[in-house]
Design a protein around this motif. Sequence first.
Motif, short mmCIF file in Angstrom:
data_model
loop_
_atom_site.label_atom_id
_atom_site.label_comp_id
_atom_site.label_asym_id
_atom_site.label_seq_id
_atom_site.Cartn_x
_atom_site.Cartn_y
_atom_site.Cartn_z
N ARG A 70 41.39 30.62 43.82
CA ARG A 70 40.39 31.12 44.76
C ARG A 70 39.72 32.32 44.12
O ARG A 70 40.24 32.88 43.14
N PRO A 71 38.54 32.75 44.59
CA PRO A 71 37.87 33.90 43.99
C PRO A 71 38.80 35.11 43.91
O PRO A 71 39.53 35.42 44.86
N ALA A 72 38.78 35.78 42.76
CA ALA A 72 39.72 36.87 42.50
C ALA A 72 39.33 38.13 43.27
O ALA A 72 38.15 38.42 43.49
N SER A 73 40.35 38.87 43.68
CA SER A 73 40.13 40.17 44.31
C SER A 73 39.85 41.22 43.24
O SER A 73 40.17 41.05 42.06
N GLU A 74 39.29 42.35 43.66
CA GLU A 74 39.01 43.45 42.73
C GLU A 74 40.31 43.98 42.12
O GLU A 74 40.38 44.27 40.93
N LYS A 75 41.36 44.10 42.93
CA LYS A 75 42.64 44.60 42.43
C LYS A 75 43.19 43.68 41.34
O LYS A 75 43.67 44.15 40.29
N TYR A 76 43.12 42.38 41.56
CA TYR A 76 43.60 41.41 40.57
C TYR A 76 42.78 41.52 39.29
O TYR A 76 43.32 41.56 38.18
N GLN A 77 41.46 41.56 39.43
CA GLN A 77 40.59 41.61 38.25
C GLN A 77 40.80 42.89 37.46
O GLN A 77 40.69 42.89 36.23
N ARG A 78 41.11 43.98 38.15
CA ARG A 78 41.28 45.27 37.47
C ARG A 78 42.42 45.19 36.44
O ARG A 78 42.33 45.77 35.36
N VAL A 79 43.47 44.47 36.79
CA VAL A 79 44.61 44.34 35.88
C VAL A 79 44.22 43.53 34.65
O VAL A 79 44.50 43.92 33.52
N ILE A 80 43.56 42.39 34.86
CA ILE A 80 43.15 41.53 33.73
C ILE A 80 42.13 42.24 32.86
O ILE A 80 42.14 42.13 31.63
N ARG A 81 41.26 43.02 33.50
CA ARG A 81 40.15 43.66 32.79
C ARG A 81 40.63 44.75 31.85
O ARG A 81 39.87 45.20 30.98
N ARG A 82 41.88 45.18 31.97
CA ARG A 82 42.39 46.21 31.05
C ARG A 82 42.43 45.72 29.61
O ARG A 82 42.51 46.54 28.69
N ILE B 253 36.33 31.63 34.44
CA ILE B 253 36.47 32.40 33.21
C ILE B 253 37.95 32.74 33.05
O ILE B 253 38.60 33.21 33.99
N THR B 254 38.48 32.50 31.85
CA THR B 254 39.87 32.78 31.55
C THR B 254 39.96 33.77 30.41
O THR B 254 39.22 33.65 29.42
N VAL B 255 40.84 34.76 30.52
CA VAL B 255 41.07 35.76 29.47
C VAL B 255 42.53 35.72 29.07
O VAL B 255 43.42 35.93 29.92
N ASP B 256 42.80 35.43 27.82
CA ASP B 256 44.16 35.38 27.29
C ASP B 256 45.06 34.47 28.14
O ASP B 256 46.20 34.80 28.45
N GLY B 257 44.52 33.35 28.54
CA GLY B 257 45.28 32.36 29.29
C GLY B 257 45.40 32.61 30.77
O GLY B 257 45.99 31.80 31.49
N THR B 258 44.82 33.72 31.26
CA THR B 258 44.90 34.07 32.68
C THR B 258 43.52 34.02 33.30
O THR B 258 42.58 34.61 32.76
N PRO B 259 43.35 33.36 34.44
CA PRO B 259 42.03 33.33 35.08
C PRO B 259 41.55 34.74 35.40
O PRO B 259 42.32 35.58 35.89
N LEU B 260 40.28 35.01 35.12
CA LEU B 260 39.67 36.30 35.42
C LEU B 260 38.82 36.21 36.68
O LEU B 260 38.88 37.09 37.55
N SER B 261 38.04 35.16 36.77
CA SER B 261 37.12 35.01 37.90
C SER B 261 37.83 34.55 39.15
O SER B 261 37.32 34.70 40.26
N HIS B 262 39.01 33.95 38.99
CA HIS B 262 39.77 33.40 40.10
C HIS B 262 41.24 33.81 39.99
O HIS B 262 41.69 34.21 38.92
N MET B 263 41.96 33.67 41.10
CA MET B 263 43.39 33.97 41.10
C MET B 263 44.11 32.91 41.93
O MET B 263 43.51 32.29 42.83
N PRO B 264 45.39 32.68 41.64
CA PRO B 264 46.13 31.67 42.40
C PRO B 264 46.32 32.11 43.86
O PRO B 264 46.67 33.26 44.14
N GLY B 265 46.07 31.19 44.78
CA GLY B 265 46.32 31.44 46.19
C GLY B 265 47.74 31.06 46.57
O GLY B 265 48.52 30.60 45.73
N PRO B 266 48.12 31.25 47.84
CA PRO B 266 49.47 30.90 48.30
C PRO B 266 49.83 29.44 48.08
O PRO B 266 51.01 29.11 47.89
N ASP B 267 48.81 28.58 48.08
CA ASP B 267 49.06 27.15 47.88
C ASP B 267 48.99 26.74 46.41
O ASP B 267 49.10 25.57 46.08
N GLY B 268 48.81 27.76 45.51
CA GLY B 268 48.75 27.47 44.09
C GLY B 268 47.38 27.14 43.59
O GLY B 268 47.15 27.09 42.37
N ARG B 269 46.43 26.92 44.49
CA ARG B 269 45.06 26.64 44.07
C ARG B 269 44.32 27.93 43.76
O ARG B 269 44.61 28.98 44.34
#
Length: 252
Positions: free
Chosen positions: A76-88, A58-74
Amino acid sequence: MVEFDRVVKRYGDHVVLDQLDFTVERGRHVTLIGPSGSGKTTILRLLMTLEPVSSGTITVDGTPLSHMPGPDGRLRPASEKYQRVIRRKIGMVFQQFNLFPNMNVLQNITEAPVTVLGVERAQAEERARELLDLVGLSDKVDAHPTRLSGGQQQRVAIARALAMRPEILLLDEVTSALDPELVAGVLDVLRDIARSTDITLLCVTHEMNFARDISDTVLMFDSGRVIESGPPEKIFGDPEQARTREFLGAVL
């Protein structure tokens, strides 16, 4: 503004959303219709991160919501902290009002902007009074929820969602818990919001006349899939799918 890409949601062996693909453009009003159990509310719950996706993104305004970029750029499932920012960017009005009974109307609307967004209380109160005027409750600033009718409580809940200045507003059967005589007032408020703001709306409703009035696009769901989509005049006036005709014949 919102994109579902091959989203699957399952509970055990039960598949609620099946390889779901759809998009909602910025500023558009999209209504989801279909029988109970077809997956409509699950879509809103996924957007609010109340549920995790089983697969897909799921992507919101061009940014993944359900996932977030990992250290390797791939992704991975998003953390709660990451999702909280997008969810605003997202606000939601639920079937149940969920107002704080120990707070008056003004406090219910200002609490989240002050504590979550860091808005100055005086500024939050000014915004709250503007929103109460918008929803026709400017005289209820000091009232507690127990002193309000169901329709008034739902209008406070709408004002509370708008106080967070969301770019996307999710509406989940917002009149289903109301007595019939209170429904029209709440729907009129939502019509005004649809006409007077540029908020992107994603609405689940069984109020077909309301869907016809406010929608740019209507999506017909069945068994976790979109089986038909189009402008309201097409879906309600000349649907292509027999299942859509059957559903509308039962509810109109």
